[in-house]
Design a protein around this motif. Sequence first.
Motif, PDB file in Angstrom:
ATOM      1  N   GLN A  15       0.827  -1.209   0.000  1.00 43.24           N
ATOM      2  CA  GLN A  15       0.000   0.000   0.000  1.00 43.24           C
ATOM      3  C   GLN A  15       0.860   1.257   0.000  1.00 43.24           C
ATOM      4  O   GLN A  15       0.545   2.238  -0.688  1.00 43.24           O
ATOM      5  CB  GLN A  15      -0.929  -0.001   1.219  1.00 43.24           C
ATOM      6  N   LEU A  16       1.958   1.220   0.755  1.00 48.88           N
ATOM      7  CA  LEU A  16       2.879   2.358   0.770  1.00 48.88           C
ATOM      8  C   LEU A  16       3.490   2.570  -0.608  1.00 48.88           C
ATOM      9  O   LEU A  16       3.601   3.712  -1.082  1.00 48.88           O
ATOM     10  CB  LEU A  16       3.985   2.112   1.807  1.00 48.88           C
ATOM     11  N   SER A  17       3.876   1.485  -1.271  1.00 49.32           N
ATOM     12  CA  SER A  17       4.442   1.586  -2.623  1.00 49.32           C
ATOM     13  C   SER A  17       3.407   2.126  -3.611  1.00 49.32           C
ATOM     14  O   SER A  17       3.735   2.927  -4.486  1.00 49.32           O
ATOM     15  CB  SER A  17       4.949   0.215  -3.084  1.00 49.32           C
ATOM     16  N   LEU A  18       2.160   1.681  -3.466  1.00 52.48           N
ATOM     17  CA  LEU A  18       1.087   2.182  -4.330  1.00 52.48           C
ATOM     18  C   LEU A  18       0.890   3.684  -4.131  1.00 52.48           C
ATOM     19  O   LEU A  18       0.743   4.436  -5.110  1.00 52.48           O
ATOM     20  CB  LEU A  18      -0.214   1.436  -4.020  1.00 52.48           C
ATOM     21  N   MET A  19       0.910   4.123  -2.889  1.00 51.11           N
ATOM     22  CA  MET A  19       0.782   5.562  -2.606  1.00 51.11           C
ATOM     23  C   MET A  19       1.946   6.349  -3.187  1.00 51.11           C
ATOM     24  O   MET A  19       1.765   7.451  -3.731  1.00 51.11           O
ATOM     25  CB  MET A  19       0.696   5.788  -1.092  1.00 51.11           C
ATOM     26  N   ASP A  20       3.155   5.795  -3.085  1.00 53.30           N
ATOM     27  CA  ASP A  20       4.333   6.479  -3.631  1.00 53.30           C
ATOM     28  C   ASP A  20       4.252   6.612  -5.145  1.00 53.30           C
ATOM     29  O   ASP A  20       4.613   7.649  -5.710  1.00 53.30           O
ATOM     30  CB  ASP A  20       5.608   5.725  -3.237  1.00 53.30           C
ATOM     31  N   VAL A  21       3.765   5.557  -5.813  1.00 58.83           N
ATOM     32  CA  VAL A  21       3.602   5.608  -7.268  1.00 58.83           C
ATOM     33  C   VAL A  21       2.585   6.683  -7.649  1.00 58.83           C
ATOM     34  O   VAL A  21       2.806   7.470  -8.585  1.00 58.83           O
ATOM     35  CB  VAL A  21       3.160   4.235  -7.811  1.00 58.83           C
ATOM     36  N   MET A  22       1.478   6.740  -6.920  1.00 60.58           N
ATOM     37  CA  MET A  22       0.459   7.756  -7.193  1.00 60.58           C
ATOM     38  C   MET A  22       1.002   9.156  -6.922  1.00 60.58           C
ATOM     39  O   MET A  22       0.780  10.088  -7.704  1.00 60.58           O
ATOM     40  CB  MET A  22      -0.781   7.492  -6.343  1.00 60.58           C
ATOM     41  N   TYR A  23       1.721   9.303  -5.816  1.00 59.99           N
ATOM     42  CA  TYR A  23       2.240  10.612  -5.415  1.00 59.99           C
ATOM     43  C   TYR A  23       3.145  11.210  -6.486  1.00 59.99           C
ATOM     44  O   TYR A  23       2.972  12.359  -6.908  1.00 59.99           O
ATOM     45  CB  TYR A  23       3.019  10.459  -4.106  1.00 59.99           C
ATOM     46  N   ILE A  24       4.119  10.412  -6.927  1.00 59.34           N
ATOM     47  CA  ILE A  24       5.079  10.940  -7.896  1.00 59.34           C
ATOM     48  C   ILE A  24       4.456  11.090  -9.277  1.00 59.34           C
ATOM     49  O   ILE A  24       4.845  11.954 -10.068  1.00 59.34           O
ATOM     50  CB  ILE A  24       6.344  10.047  -7.946  1.00 59.34           C
ATOM     51  N   SER A  25       3.433  10.270  -9.590  1.00 61.30           N
ATOM     52  CA  SER A  25       2.784  10.331 -10.899  1.00 61.30           C
ATOM     53  C   SER A  25       1.865  11.540 -11.025  1.00 61.30           C
ATOM     54  O   SER A  25       1.557  11.982 -12.137  1.00 61.30           O
ATOM     55  CB  SER A  25       1.984   9.053 -11.157  1.00 61.30           C
ATOM     56  N   VAL A  26       1.408  12.084  -9.907  1.00 60.00           N
ATOM     57  CA  VAL A  26       0.517  13.241  -9.938  1.00 60.00           C
ATOM     58  C   VAL A  26       1.270  14.510 -10.319  1.00 60.00           C
ATOM     59  O   VAL A  26       0.710  15.400 -10.966  1.00 60.00           O
ATOM     60  CB  VAL A  26      -0.171  13.419  -8.555  1.00 60.00           C
ATOM     61  N   THR A  27       2.534  14.602  -9.939  1.00 58.53           N
ATOM     62  CA  THR A  27       3.274  15.854 -10.115  1.00 58.53           C
ATOM     63  C   THR A  27       4.334  15.826 -11.211  1.00 58.53           C
ATOM     64  O   THR A  27       4.417  16.739 -12.026  1.00 58.53           O
ATOM     65  CB  THR A  27       3.961  16.241  -8.786  1.00 58.53           C
ATOM     66  N   VAL A  28       5.141  14.766 -11.249  1.00 56.41           N
ATOM     67  CA  VAL A  28       6.334  14.771 -12.099  1.00 56.41           C
ATOM     68  C   VAL A  28       6.037  14.714 -13.599  1.00 56.41           C
ATOM     69  O   VAL A  28       6.641  15.479 -14.365  1.00 56.41           O
ATOM     70  CB  VAL A  28       7.298  13.639 -11.689  1.00 56.41           C
TER      71      VAL A  28
END
Length: 320
Positions: A69-82
């Motif tokens: 779940q943490l990895s999924l959140m990290d993927v979403m987090y960086i995909s929203v901005t970068v």
Amino acid sequence: MDNTTWVANHTGRSDFDLMGLFSHSKHPTLLCVVIFVVFLMALSGNTILILLIHCDVHLHNPMYFFITQLSLMDVMYISVTVPKMLMDQVMGVKQISAPECGMQMFLCLTVGGSEVFLLAAMAYDRYVAICHPLRYPILMNHRVCLLLVSSSWLLGSVDGFMLTPITMTFPFCRSREIHHFFCEVPAVMKLSCSDTSLYETLMYLCCVFMLLIPVTVISSSYSFILFTIHRMNSAEGRKKAFATCSSHMMVVILFYGAAIYTYMLPTSYHNPEKDMIVSVFYTILTPVLNPLIYSLRNKDVTRALKKMLNVVSVLQESIK
């Protein structure tokens, strides 16, 4: 031109200008390439970690469920901005529409808020595993894990649903230039021409509440854990327990430190350059570091990775 007309003309615009990281860099092309490489590393690292945990039955336990779940959140987090930041740099565009800005803000708040509570759930999981090992299968059964993860996502979305509409409905009659690389609440609020002091106070109280509960859970959990580790007779057991917990504490310190700086320190401590550096830390660097922290310091994950690489090599040999 009177003040009313000036305000009307400026609020009539429906887009913002994201000034971004590259406007402050002497070598924007090199910085763009570095961020792109880091983005690929974050995506691949977190995706591989999720696949490893999903495919290896030895990793089907609560701790690794939370890590996915943490990895999924990290993927979403960086995909929203970068991706948008990189595309804008390549295409020479700076604009972001108000709906896009609101959606980006909502997703960042939701994922960031969810991660705050998930890290607390992970600390509680380690507390139960180390302090109550015999009761662990009962206290951390699949239903409890699903409840903790669902609650994390729900509380994070509440943060997004609460702060985003209020922020985006303020009148923006100053410059439409957001001195940031994404629509973060403090950066957008600086553009408002109305008095935002009450909202900033409420936002501060909301952040205190959102951080106080997880920090209390984490500090209590690790206090009990350290006490239990100290009383262990087995040196190997102490080493294994400390290694697992130290990995989690590294992630907690990285993420919570950035969140506290961004949303809880007074405005006198902030300037656009420092704010962007801190935001780079928790939106771009943390998603890269998390899979490394949890994989390189974890024998079970490295064992599963070696097994997967062996399977891939065998398949390649059979194809040849």
